[in-house]
Motif scaffolding. Structure first.
Motif, short mmCIF file in Angstrom:
data_model
loop_
_atom_site.label_atom_id
_atom_site.label_comp_id
_atom_site.label_asym_id
_atom_site.label_seq_id
_atom_site.Cartn_x
_atom_site.Cartn_y
_atom_site.Cartn_z
N ARG A 12 45.36 38.52 57.54
CA ARG A 12 45.26 39.62 56.94
C ARG A 12 44.04 40.12 55.83
NH1 ARG A 12 45.38 44.14 53.89
NH2 ARG A 12 45.87 44.98 52.90
N GLU A 63 40.36 49.48 50.67
CA GLU A 63 41.12 48.56 49.65
C GLU A 63 40.05 47.86 49.38
OE1 GLU A 63 44.59 47.41 52.69
OE2 GLU A 63 42.83 46.55 52.60
N ARG A 101 48.56 44.37 42.62
CA ARG A 101 49.46 44.10 43.76
C ARG A 101 50.56 45.11 43.97
NH1 ARG A 101 50.58 38.37 46.34
NH2 ARG A 101 51.50 37.96 44.30
N LEU A 151 48.84 48.74 43.34
CA LEU A 151 48.07 48.67 44.60
C LEU A 151 49.17 48.79 45.48
CD1 LEU A 151 44.67 48.54 44.47
CD2 LEU A 151 45.37 50.95 43.72
N GLN A 177 49.78 48.85 49.05
CA GLN A 177 49.55 48.54 49.67
C GLN A 177 49.42 47.20 49.86
OE1 GLN A 177 48.08 50.75 47.89
NE2 GLN A 177 46.91 51.30 48.44
N LEU A 178 48.47 46.56 48.56
CA LEU A 178 47.81 44.69 48.95
C LEU A 178 48.64 44.25 48.49
CD1 LEU A 178 44.69 45.99 46.90
CD2 LEU A 178 44.74 46.22 49.46
N ASP A 215 51.10 41.93 50.63
CA ASP A 215 50.41 41.35 51.44
C ASP A 215 49.72 40.59 51.09
OD1 ASP A 215 49.55 43.63 52.50
OD2 ASP A 215 50.34 42.72 54.84
#
Length: 344
Positions: free
Chosen positions: A161, A167, A270, A273, A275-276, A278
């Protein structure tokens, strides 16, 4: 009830339909209770009870080494076929350091870093990674620390990742709005240098910055034990300059930022947000390498920049540059080869 005394404890053991069930307890009544509950669960087709997981004493109490010793004595010693499981657990403890506090060794960031080590340096499969994570899950129980989300792998999963540019900008804006300016500048520095977050980033001293460069390995022991000097982007240079103006009297730009401080902050990021979800702080290092490969930098120079000890580690990013072999094709077709550049 098949309860026998073993050493200072009591072992519950019985066989049903050719399968042996066995577990060790400190007290006789706990062993009886576990056997009764296990027999009932088997009869009803329900999940088997785990039983109490307890630490054992010793001068290393609180360390990951202590948790390993407890798991070996109270869990794996009584499970048939657990030799490979114990070896995997021992490899993890050796990698992280047996004297490391369990809460640090078993934190999400450290576990993700270990998984990346397995992927990039050991080149193991997703199934093997999951077996390591199963061992770590047991260590978590015996260490009595907060259980993180373990990054179990899907079959065949092996991609790393990294952050997108969008991002990165979202994180920078979020930390700025929250007033976390030191952490924001550290995030920028980690993205643009690929520094290991804590052994290189927060550990950096002012003396390591010279003429728009930073040298890792002069005053600290890097993972590879080798020093490397890399240039700073304008953005990273500005981040360092802001810290110099505010904290020039301390040892380094981010020596006042602790590992746990960043871990807790990233947890908030996280949540803010999703989408972060992982990602971890160490994802910054992957991002630096990934962006270079995506933008055409050859793997040999990426290896030098990142300070990878083994070329195999750098090869983990090769899939990000699917067009880099077109230069080779041009040469074979008799056309102009790639322009050679002098690297100083």
């Amino acid at each position: 009830m098949a309860i026998t005394q073993r050493g200072s404890g009591f072992q519950a053991e019985f066989v049903i339909k050719g399968t042996r069930y066995r577990k060790q307890f400190d007290k006789h009544d706990l062993a009886e209770k576990w056997e009764l509950e296990t027999r009932t669960a088997l009869k009803l087709g329900k999940p088997l009870p785990e039983g109490p997981e307890e630490q054992i004493g010793g001068s290393d109490a609180g360390t990951i080494g202590n948790a390993l010793r407890a798991a070996k004595e109270k869990r794996w010693a009584y499970q048939r076929g657990s030799t490979r499981t114990v070896l995997n657990a021992e490899k993890f403890v050796e990698w992280v350091g047996a004297k490391t506090l369990a809460k640090a060794a078993l934190h999400e960031d450290k576990i993700h870093e270990f998984v990346r080590h397995l992927k990039t340096e050991r080149k193991v499969s997703g199934a093997t990674i999951n077996r390591y994570l199963s061992c770590i899950s047991v260590l978590i129980k015996f260490a009595r620390v907060e259980r993180p989300d373990l990054p179990y792998q899907e079959k065949g999963a092996n991609r790393l990742r990294f952050f997108t540019e969008e991002e990165v900008e979202m994180v920078i804006q979020t930390l700025t709005l929250w007033g976390k300016l030191a952490e924001r500048d550290l995030f920028i520095f980690l993205i643009d240098t690929g520094a290991r977050p804590y052994s290189e980033g927060t550990s950096a001293r002012w003396s390591q910055f010279r003429d728009r460069t930073v040298t890792f390995g002069e005053l600290q022991l890097t993972k590879t034990g080798k020093a490397r000097t890399i240039p700073l982007t304008t953005r990273a240079l500005e981040a360092v300059a802001r810290r110099k103006a505010l904290k020039g009297n301390q040892e380094g730009p981010w020596t006042d930022v602790t590992e746990w401080q960043m871990i807790e902050l990233w947890r908030s990021v996280r949540e803010h947000l999703p989408q972060l979800a992982d990602t971890v702080v160490y994802t910054c290092r992957h991002t630096c390498a990934s962006w270079q490969v995506q933008r055409g930098v050859d793997l040999l120079r990426v290896k030098e920049w990142m300070g990878h000890n083994a070329y195999q580690t750098t090869l983990g990013y090769a899939h990000l540059a699917p067009k880099h072999l077109m230069d080779n094709l041009a040469v074979l077709e008799g056309g102009a080869g790639p322009a050679l550049r002098v690297v100083k």
